[in-house]
Design an enzyme around this catalytic site. Structure first.
Site, short mmCIF file in Angstrom:
data_model
loop_
_atom_site.label_atom_id
_atom_site.label_comp_id
_atom_site.label_asym_id
_atom_site.label_seq_id
_atom_site.Cartn_x
_atom_site.Cartn_y
_atom_site.Cartn_z
N GLY A 132 34.48 -34.29 26.69
CA GLY A 132 34.65 -33.63 27.99
C GLY A 132 34.70 -34.69 29.09
N SER A 228 37.23 -37.91 21.54
CA SER A 228 37.57 -37.91 22.96
C SER A 228 36.50 -38.64 23.80
CB SER A 228 37.76 -36.46 23.41
OG SER A 228 38.33 -36.41 24.68
N TYR A 229 35.90 -37.95 24.77
CA TYR A 229 34.89 -38.63 25.58
C TYR A 229 33.66 -39.02 24.74
CZ TYR A 229 32.27 -40.15 29.62
OH TYR A 229 31.56 -40.94 30.51
N ASP A 411 48.76 -36.80 19.79
CA ASP A 411 47.96 -36.55 20.99
C ASP A 411 48.46 -37.47 22.10
OD1 ASP A 411 45.96 -36.14 22.92
OD2 ASP A 411 44.55 -37.52 21.95
N HIS A 463 44.95 -34.06 19.41
CA HIS A 463 43.68 -34.60 19.89
C HIS A 463 42.50 -34.14 19.01
CE1 HIS A 463 41.34 -36.34 23.17
NE2 HIS A 463 40.61 -35.25 23.28
#
Ligand SMILES: *[C@@H]1O[C@H](CO)[C@@H](O)[C@H](O)[C@H]1NC(C)=O
Ligand SMILES: *[C@@H]1O[C@H](CO)[C@@H](O)[C@H](O)[C@H]1NC(C)=O
Ligand SMILES: *[C@@H]1O[C@H](CO)[C@@H](O)[C@H](O)[C@H]1NC(C)=O
Ligand SMILES: *[C@@H]1O[C@H](CO)[C@@H](O)[C@H](O)[C@H]1NC(C)=O
Length: 489
Positions: A132, A228-229, A411, A463
């Site tokens: 996020g 991701s984050y 992605d 992703h």
């Protein structure tokens, strides 16, 4: 806090799935468009701060006792009898509940834990973290990616994911930090002061308490995974564990390795990699690409001319799902009659089904969650985030921790090009040359091994790699857990 707020906000917006932050309902085509506009409007021109998280974290390495709460009877209380709408024949144990990480503040983190159906006691413990920041590991990781179930199109019933990672491990999904999903704090200022450091700290406190609740896992091989984050969360938590292991008389966590999918590692290489990806995939004009190459210095921050070309580049993308550039868009937010559910054909409206399911009162009760309005991502004030996590990766390499980066190759948000630039900047010697890896007689992706780090791609994955290529993702994570590269034939 040296990073400028606007810059940080921009970074955070880049990483959010379009679905939830500013558009609490669901992701539609228009909202993607809106997010892209928002991203552009928030971009800052300030040069990034290259200070590493480890430097920022100085002081945490001293011995500090960690809060350990009473855990008696809680494991039993957390056992999930059955999830509403789950299919017949569930042959593994599942648990859900809260672990208090700060009793004074009233802060608790929610977890969902699934054991392996076969030989659970000989399989490792794997933690999964979504990014996020502000997005839920239950909503994404567990219910849309690698968990044992997916939600059907009625938003009420579940079907089995044959390629769930609990085939090869005991998997722990943590909603982190407080303010995400079912995790909460009774001190509302905690939501405004979230950040990388407190997230790692709370996750560490969570783990020590969780291991008291599930003591048979105390000495188990432990791996941290995420996407991701979580390119920030995973290395930071690993670093925290290794330094606290040295300095505590409490449980030493048996950390063996980390694996991160489509990781946000470094702001500069991510920016550069993103625009390269757009152009090489036919999503950007020659003109925008040439302008970006000529005017954007990703190290010093964008000039006005650079920003103009980047805006053009974003506009040129049109209305696509940048997290999987070939995926269909969700065309309707309505629930449908339950279809069988196809694990190999990801339904682009899955966010809606999960949102509906996790907000059912009986589902929240079955998970032992509080009665909450659950959403996949929440808006938290983010106090600290280094612009690059590569110094921490270097420290982990030096510690001998197994490190794999994997990358769904369609992605566009944290693309494979970005990961390659980041890894190349580490200048590690290659130990196994770049080559294809195989699954089921097909090329599953490509892999290269460096001294201390492996980089693998997953062909045809966006992703959220296990959503789009569940079989290949399971094959890859099995190889990772065994510490051997995926098969060359
Ligand atoms: C937070 O507040 C609620 C309501 O007062 C209470 O039931 C809950 O136990 C508190 N949580 C913690 C961790 O203290
Ligand atoms: C880490 O958590 C402990 C509680 O377990 C708290 O006392 C400490 O202040 C926290 N440190 C940071 C840097 O957040
Ligand atoms: C761990 O060390 C702290 C600080 O020296 C001490 O107060 C505590 O009693 C020790 N705990 C155990 C379990 O030995
Ligand atoms: C949850 O809270 C809502 C709103 O306060 C209430 O309408 C609902 O009945 C509650 N559900 C349960 C299961 O307690």
């Amino acid at each position: 806090m040296r990073m400028k707020v606007a810059q940080l906000t921009w970074l955070l917006l880049m990483l959010l799935p379009c679905h939830h932050f500013f558009f609490p309902i669901v992701c539609t085509a228009n909202q993607i468009d809106n997010l892209n506009k928002l991203i552009k409007s928030r971009r800052s021109k300030s040069p990034p701060v290259a200070q590493s998280w480890a430097e920022l974290a100085v002081g945490d390495e001293h011995y500090s006792p960690v809060y350990i709460g009473p855990q008696d009877g809680l494991r039993k209380a957390d056992k999930i009898r059955a999830l509403p709408g789950q299919p017949e024949g569930v042959d593994f144990d599942q648990y859900g509940g809260y672990v208090t990480v700060d009793p004074k503040a009233g802060r608790e983190l929610f977890y969902y834990f699934v054991e392996s159906p076969q030989k659970s006691s000989s399989k490792p413990l794997v933690l999964w973290l979504n990014g996020g920041p502000g997005c839920s590991s239950l909503g994404y990781g567990a219910m849309e990616e690698l968990g044992p179930f997916r939600v059907k199109s009625d938003g009420k019933t579940l079907f089995r994911n044959d390629y769930a990672w609990n085939n090869v491990a005991n998997v722990l999904f943590l909603e982190s930090p407080a303010g995400v999903g079912f995790s909460y704090s009774n001190t509302s200022s905690d939501y405004d002061n979230a950040g990388d450091k407190s997230t790692a700290n709370d996750s560490y406190t969570f783990l020590l308490n969780w291991l008291e609740r599930f003591p048979k896992y105390k000495t188990r091989d432990f791996f941290i995974t995420g996407e991701s984050y979580a390119g920030h969360y995973v290395p930071q938590l690993a670093y925290t564990i290794l330094s606290r292991n040295k300095n505590t008389n409490q449980t030493k966590i048996n950390l063996k390795g980390i694996a991160i999918g489509n990781a946000w590692l470094d702001d500069n290489t991510n920016n550069k990699g993103q625009f390269d990806f757009y152009w090489t995939h036919g999503l950007n004009s020659d003109e925008a690409n040439a302008g970006i190459n000529k005017y954007c210095d990703f190290l010093t921050g964008p000039s006005d001319t650079c920003t103009k070309y980047q805006d053009q580049a974003y506009d040129e993308l049109g209305n696509i799902d940048v997290y999987n550039i070939y995926a269909p868009l969700c065309q309707s937010n309505a629930m449908k009659t339950a279809s069988t559910g196809f694990i190999n054909n990801f339904d682009p409206c899955t966010d809606n089904y999960v949102n509906s399911y996790l907000n059912l009162a009986e589902v929240q009760k079955a998970f032992h969650a509080r009665n909450t309005s659950w959403s996949a991502c929440n808006d938290l004030g983010w106090a600290d985030a280094p612009t690059t996590i590569l110094p921490t990766i270097k420290q982990l390499i030096a510690s001998g921790t197994r490190i794999w980066l994997y990358s769904g190759d369609i992605d566009g948000r944290c693309p494979v090009t970005a990961t390659r630039y980041a890894v190349n900047s580490l200048k590690l010697p290659v130990t196994t040359d770049y080559r294809p890896w195989y699954y089921d007689n097909e090329v599953g992706g490509f892999v290269v091994e460096y001294q201390g780090l492996a980089l693998a791609t997953v062909r045809g994955a966006g992703h959220e790699v296990p959503s789009y290529q569940p079989e290949r993702a399971l094959a890859l994570i099995s190889s990772f857990l065994q510490g051997k590269l995926p098969p060359s034939n």
